[in-house]
Enzyme design. Sequence first.
Site, PDB file in Angstrom:
ATOM      1  N   TYR A  72      -3.570  63.394  17.020  1.00 38.48           N
ATOM      2  CA  TYR A  72      -2.749  63.715  15.849  1.00 38.48           C
ATOM      3  C   TYR A  72      -1.465  64.441  16.277  1.00 38.48           C
ATOM      4  O   TYR A  72      -0.382  64.147  15.796  1.00 38.48           O
ATOM      5  CB  TYR A  72      -3.547  64.604  14.883  1.00 38.48           C
ATOM      6  CG  TYR A  72      -2.851  64.815  13.555  1.00 38.48           C
ATOM      7  CD1 TYR A  72      -3.139  63.990  12.467  1.00 38.48           C
ATOM      8  CD2 TYR A  72      -1.908  65.827  13.390  1.00 38.48           C
ATOM      9  CE1 TYR A  72      -2.494  64.170  11.251  1.00 38.48           C
ATOM     10  CE2 TYR A  72      -1.259  66.006  12.172  1.00 38.48           C
ATOM     11  CZ  TYR A  72      -1.561  65.180  11.104  1.00 38.48           C
ATOM     12  OH  TYR A  72      -0.925  65.357   9.909  1.00 38.48           O
ATOM     13  N   ASP A 125      21.668  47.492   3.019  1.00 37.82           N
ATOM     14  CA  ASP A 125      21.177  47.665   1.642  1.00 37.82           C
ATOM     15  C   ASP A 125      20.236  48.859   1.471  1.00 37.82           C
ATOM     16  O   ASP A 125      20.335  49.593   0.488  1.00 37.82           O
ATOM     17  CB  ASP A 125      20.537  46.369   1.103  1.00 37.82           C
ATOM     18  CG  ASP A 125      19.387  45.856   1.939  1.00 37.82           C
ATOM     19  OD1 ASP A 125      19.160  46.387   3.030  1.00 37.82           O
ATOM     20  OD2 ASP A 125      18.712  44.901   1.525  1.00 37.82           O
TER      21      ASP A 125
END
Length: 465
Positions: A72, A125
């Site tokens: 993690y 975009d």
Amino acid sequence: MELPFAESYKMKMVETIRKSTREERETWLKSARYNLFNLKSEQVFIDLLTDSGTGAMSDRQWSEMMLGDESYAGASSYYKMKNAIRDILGFEYFLPTHQGRAAENVLFSALIKKGDIVPGNSHFDTTKGHIEYRNATAVDCTIDEAFSTTVNHPFKGNIDLEKLKHVLSNNPVERIPVIIVTVTCNSSGGQPVSIQNLRDVYTLAKKYNIPVFFDSARFAENAYFIKLREPGYSGKTIREIVREMYTYADGMTMSSKKDAIVNMGGFIGFRDEQLWKKAQTFNIMFEGFITYGGMSGRDMNALAQGLYEGTEFEYLDTRIRQVAYLGKRLSDFGVPVQMPYGGHAIFVDAKRFLPHIPKEQFPAQTLAIELYLEGGVRGVEIGAILADRDPVTRKNRYPELELLRLTIPRRVYTNNHMDYVAVALANVWERRDDIHHGVKIVSEAPIMRHFTVELERAEVHALAH
Ligand SMILES: Cc1ncc(COP(=O)(O)O)c(C=O)c1O
């Protein structure tokens, strides 16, 4: 005899693709509401929708996947990615994100507020979407040459310094949090930005103390064009050019699905430790812990390896020659395309291809539909549907360029595939005067509508709104 050009790789694994009949395609397209994003991939023979995440990873990238560290926090994969970014791009600080628009979301959350102005060169975009979503304004400062497909300018991605100066001197500096330079500039046709222009933009920005970030999805292709086209750079390696490019940036957002040749991944590079720290909070909120963002360890490994492969001259030469090969075949058939040929795609000028289809009936989308019906080839509209409605007036925006983009995935198709695409489009070109139907919008999302828009075919001149 001089030895001919040949690809700098060979194939080890292949995927079957299947042709279809025109009748099948007609049925499928109707069910897809004439939006090619809605097609199933198996309904497409040659898929030129995007070069984003569609590339073929190398044997070395796949081996790196097996070495991924899925811890993690503090995974070795994070450090592999960190070292590659420092080595190739020169950024000391970075945050991993799951893709390019996530990098924009995190960075803009830290930088942009309501009422701000963000100058750039034909913002992509998602970039524009993230700016407008924050009630800020993207101002396009691209050089005028970019908007004429017949002008053969070597760096059509360049920023017009006068336009930029105008924006900087006519607005309060505190309302301009960042200048974004997209390399290469996707929306203007995969066109590069010169080193000279990057240097000039940076110098101007520094006078106003405004940070410059590069939207870097195709930074290596940009460096390739600098090597080929800019005086004084032919003797430099791609990596030397990349290092110089980034001396003119305070940071970068990256969609690694392009020039890092991975199927998923992104990151933000920072020079400023304070901004990096500020952005960490948003990374944790939207993406994940700062040492993995939205990525698995194996993906970070493949990305690090991809950054090295993506900045090798032989690889880039193979890729960009293939794009030019398709461009040349189309030009030989007389099909109007953006000149010079772009880095990742050929952009077909739909206004010149279908001059009788009014802009209100979306010529580029019409062309995308016709090409799919002709040969099962999926391209994408880069025109008025993509340009969306004005956020204030809600009127359709009609950009100067109305293009069909044929985007070539990396290391995926052969030149025989390019021949097929060229002939399919040449057939549409032959029968262009018999195309009497454009499209009209039936339903659309309030922002970034092109992904989900639903369309109907409409007889030419049957409507104008
Ligand atoms: C120039 C540019 N910036 C940003 C993005 C967004 O990246 P992503 O699709 O990984 O979210 C893209 C994707 O095509 C792009 O071309």
